[in-house]
Design a protein around this motif. Structure first.
Motif, PDB file in Angstrom:
ATOM      1  N   TYR A  57       0.838  -1.197   0.000  1.00 47.26           N
ATOM      2  CA  TYR A  57       0.000   0.000   0.000  1.00 47.26           C
ATOM      3  C   TYR A  57       0.877   1.252   0.000  1.00 47.26           C
ATOM      4  O   TYR A  57       1.818   1.355   0.788  1.00 47.26           O
ATOM      5  N   LYS A  63      -4.688   1.671   3.976  1.00 49.91           N
ATOM      6  CA  LYS A  63      -4.773   0.273   3.550  1.00 49.91           C
ATOM      7  C   LYS A  63      -5.357   0.140   2.140  1.00 49.91           C
ATOM      8  O   LYS A  63      -4.867   0.755   1.200  1.00 49.91           O
ATOM      9  N   ASP A  64      -6.443  -0.653   1.972  1.00 51.78           N
ATOM     10  CA  ASP A  64      -6.935  -0.926   0.617  1.00 51.78           C
ATOM     11  C   ASP A  64      -7.649   0.255  -0.027  1.00 51.78           C
ATOM     12  O   ASP A  64      -8.071   0.178  -1.177  1.00 51.78           O
ATOM     13  N   LYS A  89      -6.839   1.715  -8.070  1.00 49.61           N
ATOM     14  CA  LYS A  89      -8.005   0.982  -8.545  1.00 49.61           C
ATOM     15  C   LYS A  89      -8.803   1.832  -9.522  1.00 49.61           C
ATOM     16  O   LYS A  89      -8.670   3.063  -9.568  1.00 49.61           O
TER      17      LYS A  89
END
Length: 283
Positions: A57, A63-64, A89
């Motif tokens: 990361y 985090k995500d 993403k």
């Protein structure tokens, strides 16, 4: 922010002057072909394939929700210069933030938007180039299932900080759409004798310089350099480097005199960070 869109002209002229000036300086330091050795033993070539990159990361605190980052060279947590791949993403959009260090970026795939929070969307496609000054509040957004960019800093560590810590470094950002990058061909430069070779000058900071080097389809030849700092990231296409096949996002480097044997099936483009000239020669 300096933005280069399809209809922008002032910055294109400005960049064109820089490119032509750079070319003139290169003509004074041409490598004479008969001085280039046929082979060099014990070169310090290092190769990092995109498939070998270790993804973590970018901002561990989020985090995500943060993009992934994969280091190609250096250490973004350390103090040295570093280059890494950024993988956000699809439909990612960061909150307004700043960085403690300035960085340069090149879009490898997908679409990237990088600007101040109130700016309209300016999506940069693959092959585009941008800079982000330290201390300036901005957002970064992405569109595409496999959006990847190459990010480069000259001094670490690379940190993501809240907008409340913003400061003015005196630097100003630049966004260059791929359609406005000025390419010079083999007729305009003296350090390539290969028809179809093209070069674009992106930045110049003292001894260091960043360029794009485009190889034509069916290229078979060598990339020769004596640079103590030489690193190349494949931003488009595929190349064969000695006995390895490099896909986009892969990296290779050398220190001192080196001959990089390269072949291509289709057109391919490298981003090169170097502190000395290089020359493209036929095999």
């Amino acid at each position: 922010m300096y933005k280069i869109g399809v209809n922008s002209t002032k910055l294109i002229v400005f960049l064109g002057v820089i490119f032509l000036t750079s070319c003139k300086s290169e003509t004074k330091e041409v490598i004479v072909e008969n001085q280039i050795p046929e082979s060099i033993e014990n070169t310090t070539t290092k190769v990092v394939l995109a498939s070998e990159v270790d993804w973590t990361y970018l901002n561990p605190k989020r985090k995500d929700k943060a993009p992934l980052a994969g280091t190609l060279w250096g250490d973004r947590k350390g103090t040295e210069p570093t280059g890494f791949l950024l993988k956000p993403k699809d439909k990612f959009s960061s909150p307004p933030h700043i960085h403690n260090v300035s960085y340069r970026g090149i879009v490898i795939s997908g679409l990237i938007h990088n600007d101040d929070p109130d700016a309209g969307s300016m999506w940069m496609p693959a092959g585009s180039f941008w800079t982000q000054p330290k201390g300036e509040v901005h957002i970064t957004s992405a569109v595409g299932e496999n959006t990847i960019a190459y990010i480069e800093i000259e001094k670490g560590p690379y940190l993501v900080l809240p907008k409340e810590e913003a400061f003015d470094s005196g630097e100003r950002p630049v966004n260059v759409d791929k359609s406005n990058i000025v390419w010079l061909n083999a007729n305009d430069i003296t350090w390539s004798d290969v028809k179809g070779t093209q070069v674009a000058f992106l930045w110049d900071e003292g001894e260091l310089r960043g360029t794009l080097l485009r190889f034509p389809s069916g290229f078979k030849g060598k990339l020769y350099t004596k640079a103590s700092t030489f690193g190349a990231v494949l931003v488009n296409g595929q190349i064969n480097l000695e006995d390895k096949t490099l896909e986009t996002g892969s990296y290779f480097s050398s220190k001192g005199e080196a001959l990089h044997h390269i072949t291509t099936e289709n057109s391919a483009t490298l981003y090169i960070r170097s502190n000395n000239k290089y020359e493209v020669i036929k095999k």
